[in-house]
Each structure stands twice: as C-alpha cells, then as structure tokens.
Enzyme design. Structure first.
Site, PDB file in Angstrom:
ATOM      1  N   ARG A   1       0.835  -1.201   0.000  1.00  0.00           N
ATOM      2  CA  ARG A   1       0.000   0.000   0.000  1.00  0.00           C
ATOM      3  C   ARG A   1       0.871   1.252   0.000  1.00  0.00           C
ATOM      4  O   ARG A   1       0.979   1.965  -0.981  1.00  0.00           O
ATOM      5  CB  ARG A   1      -0.942  -0.004   1.209  1.00  0.00           C
ATOM      6  CG  ARG A   1      -2.118   0.981   1.104  1.00  0.00           C
ATOM      7  CD  ARG A   1      -1.778   2.432   1.361  1.00  0.00           C
ATOM      8  NE  ARG A   1      -1.222   2.659   2.698  1.00  0.00           N
ATOM      9  CZ  ARG A   1      -0.780   3.841   3.118  1.00  0.00           C
ATOM     10  NH1 ARG A   1      -0.794   4.887   2.298  1.00  0.00           N
ATOM     11  NH2 ARG A   1      -0.278   3.976   4.338  1.00  0.00           N
ATOM     12  N   ASP A   2       1.566   1.513   1.086  1.00  0.00           N
ATOM     13  CA  ASP A   2       2.332   2.751   1.214  1.00  0.00           C
ATOM     14  C   ASP A   2       3.509   2.779   0.246  1.00  0.00           C
ATOM     15  O   ASP A   2       3.871   3.840  -0.270  1.00  0.00           O
ATOM     16  CB  ASP A   2       2.835   2.904   2.652  1.00  0.00           C
ATOM     17  CG  ASP A   2       3.267   4.314   2.975  1.00  0.00           C
ATOM     18  OD1 ASP A   2       2.902   5.234   2.228  1.00  0.00           O
ATOM     19  OD2 ASP A   2       3.982   4.513   3.971  1.00  0.00           O
TER      20      ASP A   2
ATOM     21  N   HIS B   1       5.417   3.940  12.607  1.00  0.00           N
ATOM     22  CA  HIS B   1       5.576   3.935  11.159  1.00  0.00           C
ATOM     23  C   HIS B   1       6.698   4.919  10.854  1.00  0.00           C
ATOM     24  O   HIS B   1       6.539   6.129  11.058  1.00  0.00           O
ATOM     25  CB  HIS B   1       4.255   4.377  10.516  1.00  0.00           C
ATOM     26  CG  HIS B   1       4.281   4.472   9.033  1.00  0.00           C
ATOM     27  ND1 HIS B   1       3.757   3.498   8.213  1.00  0.00           N
ATOM     28  CD2 HIS B   1       4.756   5.434   8.203  1.00  0.00           C
ATOM     29  CE1 HIS B   1       3.899   3.862   6.950  1.00  0.00           C
ATOM     30  NE2 HIS B   1       4.502   5.038   6.917  1.00  0.00           N
TER      31      HIS B   1
ATOM     32  N   HIS C   1       9.809   6.573   8.433  1.00  0.00           N
ATOM     33  CA  HIS C   1      10.445   6.803   7.134  1.00  0.00           C
ATOM     34  C   HIS C   1      11.912   7.155   7.356  1.00  0.00           C
ATOM     35  O   HIS C   1      12.303   7.630   8.423  1.00  0.00           O
ATOM     36  CB  HIS C   1       9.711   7.914   6.377  1.00  0.00           C
ATOM     37  CG  HIS C   1       8.425   7.472   5.768  1.00  0.00           C
ATOM     38  ND1 HIS C   1       8.150   7.603   4.424  1.00  0.00           N
ATOM     39  CD2 HIS C   1       7.327   6.879   6.315  1.00  0.00           C
ATOM     40  CE1 HIS C   1       6.936   7.119   4.176  1.00  0.00           C
ATOM     41  NE2 HIS C   1       6.420   6.679   5.305  1.00  0.00           N
TER      42      HIS C   1
ATOM     43  N   CYS D   1       6.485  10.252   0.203  1.00  0.00           N
ATOM     44  CA  CYS D   1       5.398  11.138   0.619  1.00  0.00           C
ATOM     45  C   CYS D   1       4.881  11.866  -0.623  1.00  0.00           C
ATOM     46  O   CYS D   1       5.658  12.522  -1.317  1.00  0.00           O
ATOM     47  CB  CYS D   1       5.897  12.138   1.650  1.00  0.00           C
ATOM     48  SG  CYS D   1       4.647  13.329   2.191  1.00  0.00           S
TER      49      CYS D   1
ATOM     50  N   ASN E   1       9.765   3.995   3.573  1.00  0.00           N
ATOM     51  CA  ASN E   1       9.762   3.407   4.908  1.00  0.00           C
ATOM     52  C   ASN E   1      11.085   2.695   5.179  1.00  0.00           C
ATOM     53  O   ASN E   1      11.841   2.390   4.261  1.00  0.00           O
ATOM     54  CB  ASN E   1       8.628   2.381   5.014  1.00  0.00           C
ATOM     55  CG  ASN E   1       7.269   2.989   4.796  1.00  0.00           C
ATOM     56  OD1 ASN E   1       6.602   3.400   5.724  1.00  0.00           O
ATOM     57  ND2 ASN E   1       6.841   3.048   3.543  1.00  0.00           N
TER      58      ASN E   1
END
Length: 310
Positions: free
Chosen positions: A15-16, A207, A209, A240, A249
């Site tokens: 997803r991310d 979470h 990064h 982002c 991430n």
C-alpha cells in the site's frame, strides 16, 4: 539495554510503498508479492487502499488484489480507508482490518483529504461505529507525528491530544507515523514513552520513514521504551506524495535483520523477504534503498567474502 524479546513487523509495501509509483504495477505481480510476504512469515500486511482511483491510480485494483491473494492462516490483511464508502468496499472483500489516517496538522490534512482534522476525526468515528458489529479490526494512524513539511515541528502535546481522541472513540490499536522522516531517536523515545504512560491500554506501533537515515535508529530508540510493533516496507519502498524528497519506509529486511542480530524474534525469513525485494528491484529497474538487499545479512556477507577468498 532494555529490548523486547519479540517484535512484530507490519508490511506496508503493497500500500504505502506501491502508491507513489508512477508506472502501474500489474495486479498479478501485487498478488504474487503479497503472497510471498505472507509465506515469509509476516503476519500483518497492509494489502491495499480503497481510495478513489483518481486520487491513487496505482491502487485502483484493490478489490482484485484482495480477491486474488492466497490468505495464510494467522495473517491479518488490512486496507487503508478514507471514508465510509471505503469501509463498505473493505467489508465486501473480507479485509481483516481497516486503517484510518488523520494527520496532526490542519494544513496537511486539508491538502491530503480536503477536510479539517476535526472533520477527519468525525469520519473516523462514523467508520468505527459502522464496523462495530463486523468481524473487522480498526487501526488508527496519526500521521506527521514528528513534523510537517508545511507547519514545521509537531508537539508531543498535539500527538497526545489526537491519541486521546481516538481512544475516546474506542480505538485500541494506534500507529504513530513519522510520515516524512523528521523524527530523531530522542524525540521518538520521549513521545512513545509518554503515550504508553498516558494510555496504557492502547497497543502502539510506529511507522518510520528513512529520509535522513534515522529510521532504524528511531526503531531502536522506540524498542527501548517498550514499542514492539513497527511498519516497514519491502526494499524500503515508499515516500510522501507532497514531499518529493521524502524517502520510503524503513526496509522490512533491514528491520528484520536488526532484530535478528540483537536476538529479537520476528518470525520472518529474511532471505525470503530479500527475494521479494529483489523481485521488485528488478521490476522497477532501479536500486532500492534497502541495505540488506545490497550487502546481505552478516552470514551472507561472511559467506560471500570466504567464497571470493577461495
């Protein structure tokens, strides 16, 4: 050093990690990757997102992905949802959990979803009420918890306030997100220690990064104050949408390797995750940020050096 005996790694790459990629990743490849991640021992996977396809074209096939994966027993497959329609779609495909995101600053939240923070929290409350009788878990995310590219540093008080408002809704799983990589170990440890003290019944996760190379250091700092669940992404994929220079991430294999070197159990087959990351590196035709994908684990490094020396 006070460290957990076991750490849970939540895979967010599908997803991310995928959402910021411009070239469409075939649905079949997404399914292949998710299945391989689950078979490597990851027990929580952020599988896709039910956002409008115009907003995130890469994830327009979320329903097809959920329909095609080979669900492994004991693995939680979650979906990020922005609104009640997204929740309905997640329920339809049998998602095990939904993730709700609210950013800590008004400017970013309005740019991201076109609503104020209070309006987003009200939508979250409606979603939580909607799934109350469904066999589905609600996970909330406070994004930009350590800094916003538009408004600057975010205070611990602000993060604490938002966490309390989620808890008042009934949320008991809460992820604190360093969405653009502005956290540092001291601040991360302070924030997470405070949240655990103020809200002891909440299962907190992080979470992280890696924009400034502090992602793994921040994870270690959080472990030292009792955090044992972390989001990570195969190969270090991600970024982002409104901050082009933001890194992805922390890499799943980097975090799993860190834990392994320190004797912390994750249940993850690192070599299998490396293979998945390598598959995506080959697909994108560019080097991914993962250190372990590049250099290997200590055992792999020793084997390589010894092999070359013979």
């Amino acid at each position: 050093m006070n460290m957990p005996e076991q750490v849970t790694i939540v895979e967010v790459g599908p997803r991310d990690g995928f959402q910021v990629e411009h070239d469409f990743i075939p649905t079949e490849l997404k399914i292949e990757v998710i299945d391989a991640i689950a078979k490597a021992g990851v027990r929580k996977i952020e599988t896709s997102s039910f956002v409008h396809p115009k907003a995130v074209p890469q994830l327009a096939d979320a329903a097809e992905v959920f329909a095609g994966i080979d669900r492994q027993p004991g693995t939680r497959y979650s979906a990020l949802v922005p609104n009640l329609r997204g929740v309905e779609r997640a329920i339809e495909v049998g998602a095990d959990a939904v993730r709700l995101v609210v950013t800590s600053t008004e400017t970013y939240n309005k740019k991201n979803v076109g609503m104020s923070v209070d309006e987003s929290l009200e939508v979250c409350r409606q979603i939580f009420d909607r799934v109350a009788d469904e066999p589905i878990t609600v996970e909330a995310v406070i994004a930009l918890a350590f800094g916003c590219p538009f408004e600057g540093p975010v205070s611990e008080d602000r993060v604490s306030e938002l966490a309390r408002r989620f808890v008042e809704m009934g949320v008991r799983e809460l992820s604190i997100a360093d969405s653009v990589g502005l956290g540092n170990p001291k601040r991360v440890a302070s924030t997470m220690a405070r949240l655990r003290s103020e809200l002891p019944d909440v299962a907190f996760s992080l979470h992280l990064h890696d924009t400034r190379g502090l992602g793994i250091a921040n994870a270690v700092a959080a472990m030292q104050v009792g955090i044992d669940t972390f989001d990570a992404s195969i190969g270090g994929l991600g970024g982002c949408p409104v901050f082009p220079d933001g890194a992805g991430n922390i890499a799943t294999e980097d975090l799993a390797n860190l834990c392994g070197e320190m004797g912390i159990e994750t249940g993850i087959d690192i070599a299998a995750i490396q293979a998945v990351s390598g598959r995506m590196q080959q697909f994108f035709n560019r080097r991914l940020p993962s250190r372990v994908l590049l250099a290997g684990t200590p055992g792999q490094l020793y084997d390589k050096i010894r092999g070359e020396a013979q």
